[in-house]
Design an enzyme around this catalytic site. Structure first.
Site, PDB file in Angstrom:
ATOM      1  N   LYS A  12       0.728  -1.076  -0.207  1.00 14.96           N
ATOM      2  CA  LYS A  12      -0.342  -0.302   0.105  1.00 14.96           C
ATOM      3  C   LYS A  12       1.185   1.178  -0.179  1.00 14.96           C
ATOM      4  O   LYS A  12       1.405   1.898   0.805  1.00 14.96           O
ATOM      5  CB  LYS A  12      -0.740   0.025   1.070  1.00 14.96           C
ATOM      6  CG  LYS A  12      -1.933   0.735   1.020  1.00 14.96           C
ATOM      7  CD  LYS A  12      -2.475   1.298   2.556  1.00 14.96           C
ATOM      8  CE  LYS A  12      -1.709   3.284   2.718  1.00 14.96           C
ATOM      9  NZ  LYS A  12      -1.924   4.240   1.818  1.00 14.96           N
ATOM     10  N   GLY A  72       7.323   4.999   8.045  1.00 15.54           N
ATOM     11  CA  GLY A  72       6.103   6.134   8.374  1.00 15.54           C
ATOM     12  C   GLY A  72       6.375   7.151   9.375  1.00 15.54           C
ATOM     13  O   GLY A  72       7.511   6.593  10.184  1.00 15.54           O
ATOM     14  N   GLU A 115      10.110   0.982  10.377  1.00 18.54           N
ATOM     15  CA  GLU A 115      10.509   2.179   9.830  1.00 18.54           C
ATOM     16  C   GLU A 115      10.215   3.352   9.575  1.00 18.54           C
ATOM     17  O   GLU A 115       9.720   4.000   9.618  1.00 18.54           O
ATOM     18  CB  GLU A 115      11.262   1.987   8.936  1.00 18.54           C
ATOM     19  CG  GLU A 115      11.688   0.686   8.454  1.00 18.54           C
ATOM     20  CD  GLU A 115      13.600   0.863   8.955  1.00 18.54           C
ATOM     21  OE1 GLU A 115      14.202   1.748   9.461  1.00 18.54           O
ATOM     22  OE2 GLU A 115      13.854  -0.512   8.983  1.00 18.54           O
ATOM     23  N   CYS A 128      13.600  11.067   6.572  1.00 21.12           N
ATOM     24  CA  CYS A 128      13.846  10.023   8.041  1.00 21.12           C
ATOM     25  C   CYS A 128      15.281  11.034   8.319  1.00 21.12           C
ATOM     26  O   CYS A 128      14.932  10.512  10.037  1.00 21.12           O
ATOM     27  CB  CYS A 128      13.052   9.216   8.480  1.00 21.12           C
ATOM     28  SG  CYS A 128      14.028   7.986   6.726  1.00 21.12           S
ATOM     29  N   GLU A 153      -1.473   7.940  -0.063  1.00 21.18           N
ATOM     30  CA  GLU A 153      -2.333   8.086  -0.873  1.00 21.18           C
ATOM     31  C   GLU A 153      -1.908   9.325  -1.842  1.00 21.18           C
ATOM     32  O   GLU A 153      -2.536   9.310  -3.075  1.00 21.18           O
ATOM     33  CB  GLU A 153      -4.043   8.282  -0.200  1.00 21.18           C
ATOM     34  CG  GLU A 153      -3.077   9.607   0.795  1.00 21.18           C
ATOM     35  CD  GLU A 153      -2.469   8.736   1.978  1.00 21.18           C
ATOM     36  OE1 GLU A 153      -2.267   7.319   2.055  1.00 21.18           O
ATOM     37  OE2 GLU A 153      -2.445   9.672   3.133  1.00 21.18           O
ATOM     38  N   GLU A 209      10.205  16.359  14.996  1.00 19.05           N
ATOM     39  CA  GLU A 209      10.246  16.120  13.431  1.00 19.05           C
ATOM     40  C   GLU A 209       9.940  17.935  12.911  1.00 19.05           C
ATOM     41  O   GLU A 209       8.805  17.622  12.868  1.00 19.05           O
ATOM     42  CB  GLU A 209      10.289  14.778  12.604  1.00 19.05           C
ATOM     43  CG  GLU A 209      11.080  13.574  12.020  1.00 19.05           C
ATOM     44  CD  GLU A 209      10.136  13.509  11.519  1.00 19.05           C
ATOM     45  OE1 GLU A 209       9.016  12.249  12.013  1.00 19.05           O
ATOM     46  OE2 GLU A 209      11.019  11.870  10.698  1.00 19.05           O
TER      47      GLU A 209
HETATM   48  P1  NAD Z   1       2.305   8.539   7.465  1.00 17.48           P
HETATM   49  O1  NAD Z   1       2.819   7.917   8.595  1.00 17.48           O
HETATM   50  O2  NAD Z   1       1.487   9.576   8.018  1.00 17.48           O
HETATM   51  O3  NAD Z   1       2.123   8.048   6.281  1.00 17.48           O
HETATM   52  C1  NAD Z   1       2.776   6.713   5.382  1.00 17.48           C
HETATM   53  C2  NAD Z   1       1.906   5.472   5.278  1.00 17.48           C
HETATM   54  O4  NAD Z   1       0.580   4.877   6.258  1.00 17.48           O
HETATM   55  C3  NAD Z   1       0.885   5.690   4.838  1.00 17.48           C
HETATM   56  O5  NAD Z   1       0.991   5.097   3.501  1.00 17.48           O
HETATM   57  C4  NAD Z   1      -0.566   6.128   4.918  1.00 17.48           C
HETATM   58  O6  NAD Z   1      -1.502   6.104   4.289  1.00 17.48           O
HETATM   59  C5  NAD Z   1      -0.391   4.976   6.149  1.00 17.48           C
HETATM   60  N1  NAD Z   1      -1.274   5.139   6.962  1.00 17.48           N
HETATM   61  C6  NAD Z   1      -1.974   6.001   7.704  1.00 17.48           C
HETATM   62  N2  NAD Z   1      -3.321   6.163   8.898  1.00 17.48           N
HETATM   63  C7  NAD Z   1      -2.651   4.116   8.626  1.00 17.48           C
HETATM   64  C8  NAD Z   1      -4.012   3.437   9.509  1.00 17.48           C
HETATM   65  N3  NAD Z   1      -3.890   3.564  10.852  1.00 17.48           N
HETATM   66  N4  NAD Z   1      -2.652   2.619   9.679  1.00 17.48           N
HETATM   67  C9  NAD Z   1      -1.934   1.519   8.946  1.00 17.48           C
HETATM   68  N5  NAD Z   1      -1.820   3.148   7.800  1.00 17.48           N
HETATM   69  C10 NAD Z   1      -1.420   3.827   7.755  1.00 17.48           C
HETATM   70  O7  NAD Z   1       3.944   9.002   6.884  1.00 17.48           O
HETATM   71  P2  NAD Z   1       4.093   9.859   5.714  1.00 17.48           P
HETATM   72  O8  NAD Z   1       4.002  11.311   6.348  1.00 17.48           O
HETATM   73  O9  NAD Z   1       3.545   9.564   4.296  1.00 17.48           O
HETATM   74  O10 NAD Z   1       5.584   9.833   6.210  1.00 17.48           O
HETATM   75  C11 NAD Z   1       6.815  10.719   6.629  1.00 17.48           C
HETATM   76  C12 NAD Z   1       6.817   9.778   7.967  1.00 17.48           C
HETATM   77  O11 NAD Z   1       7.662   9.250   7.385  1.00 17.48           O
HETATM   78  C13 NAD Z   1       8.007  10.715   9.042  1.00 17.48           C
HETATM   79  O12 NAD Z   1       7.823  10.756  10.259  1.00 17.48           O
HETATM   80  C14 NAD Z   1       9.652   9.910   8.245  1.00 17.48           C
HETATM   81  O13 NAD Z   1      10.542   9.770   9.439  1.00 17.48           O
HETATM   82  C15 NAD Z   1       8.927   8.331   8.296  1.00 17.48           C
HETATM   83  N6  NAD Z   1      10.140   8.253   7.556  1.00 17.48           N
HETATM   84  C16 NAD Z   1      10.867   6.761   8.149  1.00 17.48           C
HETATM   85  C17 NAD Z   1      11.894   6.175   7.430  1.00 17.48           C
HETATM   86  C18 NAD Z   1      12.683   5.309   8.132  1.00 17.48           C
HETATM   87  O14 NAD Z   1      13.536   4.217   7.340  1.00 17.48           O
HETATM   88  N7  NAD Z   1      13.008   5.125   9.282  1.00 17.48           N
HETATM   89  C19 NAD Z   1      11.407   6.740   5.952  1.00 17.48           C
HETATM   90  C20 NAD Z   1      11.161   7.915   5.024  1.00 17.48           C
HETATM   91  C21 NAD Z   1      10.004   8.289   6.264  1.00 17.48           C
END
Ligand code: NAD
Length: 507
Positions: free
Chosen positions: A193, A246, A268, A302, A196, A402
């Site tokens: 997934k 995320g 992650e 990240c 969006e 962050e």
């Molecule tokens: P996010 O957590 O908002 O979304 C990530 C994914 O999770 C999306 O596909 C989203 O649709 C999904 N999601 C949202 N709510 C959910 C739920 N309740 N259940 C399951 N899935 C759900 O993150 P983002 O804004 O897309 O990305 C930014 C974040 O990601 C930052 O905090 C960044 O540090 C982190 N990140 C971490 C790494 C790493 O490797 N450590 C790499 C890239 C980004």
């Protein structure tokens, strides 16, 4: 602001005449949502419609899980020779290379990142498919031939089962490639997934998997929002594992959701990554790495080095150098190959970045550069200025939360112990860096920093061979390296009696 390096809209840039239609890929079929729902994406830099994606609901998430379950339980993928899986992964890598320009172009349009960076990410992603292919062929378990004359112990590695892979918007293709080829190499079947906000290049990857001949149902792609698609993936008992990249808040939610069925969870998450500058550091090299670390991907990374912890003796000189370099970093049209920093992903995210900077200013920090949105000629999208916030105190939110934008916070220290305390003083622990010409200082720091990766006299070099992940609230589990494959495996012990030598229990 006029003394910044701004790149205006590229004349004649290749912008889409109409948005691409994107579909789910479930059980080998490209389909719309049963209720016809869609969501649209507009280019963060250019403001043009880029894609209209099917918006999945519970029905699509459940259908994808059923397809992955059937492919795992009744299909050949988990049990066939790893050499066949490895060959397919290599084929996908070649197809990614073939389509690199088209994938990078769509990545730029959906995410706002610069084209040269996107091209490098897609090439890096192909390399990950090759690395996972090599691991597929070299993975093996263990044998124990030392348990006694009549015993033999085997430790087998097996695929976890159905893996749900949930990815963010900041590195859509690269992060999918940090998970999917490793899950496939292990023999898992998957539901993927994407965010969006950036579904396009994940759909392109699905098309390449189909072209490479992946059996139906081994990979399924469901487009849509965290609620309901991600929620279903984390709660459905037919899913054995969730691998998520995320935000920490969503990671926590996934962990709680997965607890009811005790799925394996790999996370992650975010970071507030410090670089510590000792007085004997090469300040020019450190300043350049700081600029790279904070502005790369507009700080929406990240691994952004958003916290500089500088020794009081050199902090002033360092900030001067970083401000001077920041003025030379080229912000602007991500389709122009000269651009180093592109657009911010959404207007809402830009407001969040700005609110962080305003709050820091209001609580006494000094904004040495930037601190506001940027208007760039010919580009209606959202951009934020390179921003350096000096004299940040550890208790300020900008020092420990962050920001996820091109915003640097500078803190000061006087002793080694104080620097380590500041480094370890947030809930995060993704990565950390140290700058010193003394290797003992670097090693001592590397051992005391609570972070999954430590860089010494460099920042953000990454290799498929080296594992990546976080301590604390930056996550659990590791990607890349051999650990990246092992995350998707269970370990099974087989204990064998050789011959009939055991004395009867019942005499
Ligand atoms: P996010 O957590 O908002 O979304 C990530 C994914 O999770 C999306 O596909 C989203 O649709 C999904 N999601 C949202 N709510 C959910 C739920 N309740 N259940 C399951 N899935 C759900 O993150 P983002 O804004 O897309 O990305 C930014 C974040 O990601 C930052 O905090 C960044 O540090 C982190 N990140 C971490 C790494 C790493 O490797 N450590 C790499 C890239 C980004």
């Amino acid at each position: 602001m006029t003394d910044l390096s701004l790149i205006p809209a590229l004349p004649g840039a290749d912008l889409p005449a109409a948005p691409q239609r994107l579909h789910h890929w479930i059980g080998g079929a490209w389909i719309d949502s049963a209720d016809g729902a869609t969501s649209a994406r507009t280019s963060p830099a250019h403001g043009v419609p880029v894609s209209v994606a099917a918006r999945g609901g519970r029905a699509e998430a459940e259908a994808a899980i059923a397809a992955a379950r059937a492919a795992f339980d009744a299909g050949d993928w988990p049990h066939g020779p790893a050499s066949a899986r490895a060959a397919l992964l290599l084929k996908v890598a070649d197809l990614i290379d073939r389509d690199r320009a088209a994938i990078a172009h769509l990545e730029v349009l959906e995410s706002g990142k610069p084209i040269t960076q996107a091209l490098a990410e897609i090439a890096g992603a192909a390399d990950l498919w090759r690395h996972a292919s090599a691991l597929a062929r070299t993975q093996h378990g263990d044998s124990h031939n030392s348990l006694g004359p009549d015993m033999l112990g085997l430790v087998l590695r097996e695929p976890v089962g159905v893996a749900a892979l949930i990815t963010p918007w900041n590195f859509p293709f690269l992060i999918a490639s940090q998970k999917l080829p490793y899950a496939l190499a292990a023999g898992c079947t998957c539901v993927l997934k994407p965010s969006e906000l950036t579904p396009g290049t994940t759909v392109m990857l699905g098309r390449l998997l189909a072209e490479a001949g992946l059996p139906e149902g081994v990979v399924n792609i469901v487009l849509g929002f965290g609620d309901p698609v991600g929620e279903v993936l984390a709660t459905d008992p037919r899913v054995d594992m969730v691998s998520f990249t995320g935000s920490t808040a969503v990671g926590r939610r996934i962990s709680a959701n997965a607890a009811a069925t005790l799925k394996k969870v790999s996370l992650e998450l975010g970071g507030k990554n410090p670089q510590v500058i000792f007085p004997d550091a090469d300040l020019d090299e450190a300043a350049d790495a700081i600029a790279f670390g904070v502005y790369f991907n507009a700080g929406e990374c990240c691994n952004a080095s958003s916290r500089i912890i500088a020794h009081a003796d050199v902090a002033g000189a360092l900030v001067e150098r970083v401000v001077a370099l920041s003025r030379r970093v080229r912000f602007g049209d991500p389709l122009d190959p000269r651009t180093q920093v592109g657009a911010i992903v959404t207007p809402e995210h830009l407001d969040k970045i700005d609110a962080h900077v305003r709050a820091a200013r209001d609580s006494g920090a000094r904004v040495a550069l930037g601190g506001s949105a940027l208007n760039i000629d010919g580009l209606p999208g959202q951009f934020y200025a390179p921003t350096v916030v000096d004299h940040v105190r550890p208790d300020m939110p900008i020092a420990c939360e962050e920001v996820f934008g091109p915003v640097l916070s500078v803190l000061r220290f006087e002793s080694f112990d104080q620097a380590v305390a500041l480094v370890n003083g947030t809930d995060y622990g993704l990565s950390a860096g140290v700058w010193s010409r003394d290797v003992s200082t670097c090693l001592d720091f590397a051992r005391r920093a609570r972070a999954g990766t430590v860089w010494t006299n460099t920042w953000m070099d990454g290799f498929p061979e080296l594992p990546f992940g976080g301590f604390g609230q930056s996550g659990q589990g590791r990607e890349l390296g051999r650990y990246g494959l092992e995350e998707f495996q269970e370990v099974k012990t087989v204990t064998m009696r050789i011959g009939r030598t055991r004395a009867p229990w019942v005499s």
